[in-house]
Design an enzyme around this catalytic site. Structure first.
Site, PDB file in Angstrom:
ATOM      1  N   ASP A  78      -7.309  -1.652  12.069  1.00  0.00           N
ATOM      2  CA  ASP A  78      -7.648  -3.042  12.383  1.00  0.00           C
ATOM      3  C   ASP A  78      -7.634  -3.307  13.880  1.00  0.00           C
ATOM      4  OD1 ASP A  78      -8.380  -4.101   9.995  1.00  0.00           O
ATOM      5  OD2 ASP A  78      -6.486  -5.120   9.571  1.00  0.00           O
ATOM      6  N   ASP A 388       1.490  -8.377  -0.827  1.00  0.00           N
ATOM      7  CA  ASP A 388       1.776  -7.297  -1.775  1.00  0.00           C
ATOM      8  C   ASP A 388       2.561  -7.820  -2.978  1.00  0.00           C
ATOM      9  OD1 ASP A 388       3.801  -7.909  -0.052  1.00  0.00           O
ATOM     10  OD2 ASP A 388       4.177  -5.883   0.616  1.00  0.00           O
TER      11      ASP A 388
HETATM   12  O1  UPG Z   1      -3.963  -7.344  10.345  1.00  0.00           O
HETATM   13  C1  UPG Z   1      -3.221  -6.432   9.966  1.00  0.00           C
HETATM   14  C2  UPG Z   1      -1.808  -6.506  10.039  1.00  0.00           C
HETATM   15  C3  UPG Z   1      -1.041  -5.429   9.600  1.00  0.00           C
HETATM   16  N1  UPG Z   1      -1.651  -4.314   9.117  1.00  0.00           N
HETATM   17  C4  UPG Z   1      -0.832  -3.146   8.666  1.00  0.00           C
HETATM   18  O2  UPG Z   1       0.052  -3.562   7.655  1.00  0.00           O
HETATM   19  C5  UPG Z   1       1.221  -2.773   7.675  1.00  0.00           C
HETATM   20  C6  UPG Z   1       2.464  -3.647   7.560  1.00  0.00           C
HETATM   21  O3  UPG Z   1       2.542  -4.509   8.658  1.00  0.00           O
HETATM   22  P1  UPG Z   1       3.895  -4.677   9.528  1.00  0.00           P
HETATM   23  O4  UPG Z   1       3.567  -5.540  10.667  1.00  0.00           O
HETATM   24  O5  UPG Z   1       4.480  -3.339   9.767  1.00  0.00           O
HETATM   25  O6  UPG Z   1       4.800  -5.523   8.541  1.00  0.00           O
HETATM   26  P2  UPG Z   1       6.230  -5.183   7.868  1.00  0.00           P
HETATM   27  O7  UPG Z   1       7.008  -6.454   7.797  1.00  0.00           O
HETATM   28  O8  UPG Z   1       6.898  -4.007   8.449  1.00  0.00           O
HETATM   29  O9  UPG Z   1       5.687  -4.800   6.422  1.00  0.00           O
HETATM   30  C7  UPG Z   1       6.406  -4.926   5.218  1.00  0.00           C
HETATM   31  O10 UPG Z   1       6.080  -6.168   4.593  1.00  0.00           O
HETATM   32  C8  UPG Z   1       4.667  -6.361   4.356  1.00  0.00           C
HETATM   33  C9  UPG Z   1       4.497  -7.722   3.695  1.00  0.00           C
HETATM   34  O11 UPG Z   1       5.256  -7.812   2.523  1.00  0.00           O
HETATM   35  C10 UPG Z   1       4.115  -5.215   3.500  1.00  0.00           C
HETATM   36  O12 UPG Z   1       2.719  -5.354   3.382  1.00  0.00           O
HETATM   37  C11 UPG Z   1       4.424  -3.878   4.148  1.00  0.00           C
HETATM   38  O13 UPG Z   1       3.968  -2.797   3.360  1.00  0.00           O
HETATM   39  C12 UPG Z   1       5.934  -3.777   4.338  1.00  0.00           C
HETATM   40  O14 UPG Z   1       6.255  -2.536   4.980  1.00  0.00           O
HETATM   41  C13 UPG Z   1       1.174  -1.932   8.957  1.00  0.00           C
HETATM   42  O15 UPG Z   1       0.810  -0.599   8.639  1.00  0.00           O
HETATM   43  C14 UPG Z   1       0.074  -2.599   9.759  1.00  0.00           C
HETATM   44  O16 UPG Z   1      -0.617  -1.679  10.559  1.00  0.00           O
HETATM   45  C15 UPG Z   1      -3.031  -4.235   9.031  1.00  0.00           C
HETATM   46  O17 UPG Z   1      -3.586  -3.214   8.599  1.00  0.00           O
HETATM   47  N2  UPG Z   1      -3.783  -5.293   9.457  1.00  0.00           N
END
Ligand code: UPG
Ligand code: MN
Length: 453
Positions: A78, A388
């Site tokens: 992204d 999710d």
């Molecule tokens: O516009 C976006 C924003 C994020 N991501 C990806 O989404 C994932 C999760 O995003 P992150 O910012 O790391 O959020 P976290 O809070 O760490 O994520 C946790 O919480 C999210 C929401 O519940 C779940 O989707 C994730 O799997 C879970 O690891 C990462 O691989 C990002 O690269 C995208 O692909 N596009």
């Protein structure tokens, strides 16, 4: 609220479940008829998620112990970052050495970075070892915009970037490094149907695809949910695996048998047709001794999800989760018409690489989802901070069950927030998302009543 939490925790202790997969039996019964598996790795920002980390995750899932012709790995970027793209090209070459190396030395886990920090006990050939180190060093230089600008000043790197651009249709005009407004960039880097796509031992390589979906200011991109929905459509054109694994880019595979373990549940003759997804816990590789921000989330992973598994199955928590493609697409569970994994020979997608790329590019455009059910009844749900969890609940409302698989050796290992600021942002987002669900029409008590078993 306290009463609700007490009731929830007590109900989780009623019937906690521990699952074991008998992977050898799967192999005895189905080795020749294993289904196609598509793996989606998501990344969004090369400064927070450096390309070296992203491609270590990609290599770890390319090296799963699974027939390569049935395995396809998709990287959704992204950030539309040139650095991530070039690092992925490097990874596509390195995979030719890395996959047979892992099999020969029986490396676990199959992320090169993890292998370097925890070398296997087998006697190592020093040339192979230096090769892995050199690869890590090369890719670690693809770091931030600042780094790459410095690198570009060096003639050898200028030459390298030029070569990459020429070999890359979508980047050939020298687009800026970070893109928030661009056409779809899609390239099939390895096509497993190609007889020349083999590793140094002559064995087939898995398919590898780079996707940066179209972005522009007029259309909301819906964050990770939007990225996953674009991947579902694009992959249906290129490989159309019946099983989809979603992983965050910071979460590498720590057990090369995880696909086979998950399939034991989907392909179970008695209960498999009821299962929509198999969820692994999120385990982290950077938990400090005292874990002051409580990143290990013990209560969630050891009590709540195990307890939920005893009564219909855990939530979907975004990463380390195997889904059936059809349930993600909105299919309802039907007892009379059970959805079994089709073990007959897999139909390969037809068309040249160019044809497949062109057809699938249109599926990742900003306008494709207009006036469709994507983000609502199809794919991942939009407009929720925990897309999710909401998606998992709605799958369960359609009658499906899920499985929580927490083996002794963690299936996936990720990176937990390491500062107070990061931890607070993450918890605020989760709290906001869960409150949003509670106050929405999807409130578990009202919407889920009589629907979730
Ligand atoms: O516009 C976006 C924003 C994020 N991501 C990806 O989404 C994932 C999760 O995003 P992150 O910012 O790391 O959020 P976290 O809070 O760490 O994520 C946790 O919480 C999210 C929401 O519940 C779940 O989707 C994730 O799997 C879970 O690891 C990462 O691989 C990002 O690269 C995208 O692909 N596009
Ligand atoms: Mn994360």
């Amino acid at each position: 609220m306290v009463h609700y939490l007490l009731a929830f925790h007590s109900s989780c202790s009623l019937e906690p479940r521990n699952r074991n997969a008998f992977r050898h039996r799967l192999s005895l019964r189905y080795e020749e008829k294993l289904p196609g598996v598509d793996i989606f790795v998501c990344t969004a920002d090369p400064t927070i998620e450096p390309p070296i980390m992203v491609i270590n995750t990609v290599l770890s899932v390319m090296a799963f112990n699974y027939p390569s012709e049935n395995l396809s790995v998709y990287l959704s970027d992204d950030g539309g970052s040139e650095l991530t793209f070039y690092a992925l090209i490097e990874a596509s070459h390195f995979a030719k050495f890395w996959i047979p190396f892992c099999k020969k030395i029986k490396v676990e886990s199959r992320s090169p970075m993890a292998c370097l920090s925890n070398p296997p006990t087998a006697a190592l050939n020093s040339q192979e070892w230096s090769h892995i180190k050199l690869f890590q060093f090369t890719v670690s230089r693809y770091y931030t915009r600042k780094w790459s600008n410095e690198l570009k000043l060096q003639p050898s790197w200028e030459g390298f970037l030029k070569k990459c651009r020429l070999s890359t249709k979508d980047f050939q005009n020298g687009l800026p490094l970070l893109l928030s407004d661009h056409q779809t960039i899609l390239q099939i880097l390895i096509d497993s149907r190609d007889p020349h796509a083999v590793d140094i031992e002559g064995c087939k390589l898995p398919t590898l695809v780079y996707l940066a979906r179209e972005k522009n200011q007029q259309h909301h991109h819906n964050f990770k949910a939007g990225a996953l929905n674009a991947l579902i459509r694009v992959s249906s054109e290129i490989s159309n695996g019946q099983i989809i694994l979603t992983v965050d880019c910071d979460m590498y595979s720590n057990d090369s048998e995880s696909i086979r373990d998950a399939l034991c549940f989907f392909m179970d003759e008695e209960k498999g047709h009821e299962i929509a997804y198999v969820q692994y816990p999120q385990m982290f590789r950077n938990i400090s001794t005292h874990d002051i921000y409580s990143n290990s989330l013990c209560v969630i992973y050891n009590v709540e999800l195990r307890g939920m598994d005893g009564s219909g199955g855990p939530l979907y928590i975004g990463t380390g989760c195997f889904h059936r493609r059809e349930t993600l697409m909105g299919r309802k569970y039907s007892k009379g018409n059970p959805l079994r994994i089709d073990t007959s020979v897999r139909k390969l997608c037809e068309g040249s690489v160019e044809e497949l790329e062109n057809k699938s590019k249109a599926l990742a455009s900003c306008t494709y989802e207009e006036n469709t059910e994507w983000g609502n009844e199809m794919g991942l749900k939009y407009n929720c901070a925990v897309e999710d969890v909401l998606t998992g609940l709605s799958i369960k409302c359609r009658g499906w069950k899920s499985v929580y698989l927490n083996p002794e050796r963690p299936g996936f290992l990720g990176v937990a927030p390491s500062t107070l600021g990061e931890a607070l942002i993450q918890h605020e987002r989760w709290a906001e998302g869960h409150l949003q669900i509670l106050l929405s029409k999807y409130n578990t008590f009202l919407y889920g009543h009589r629907k979730i078993s």
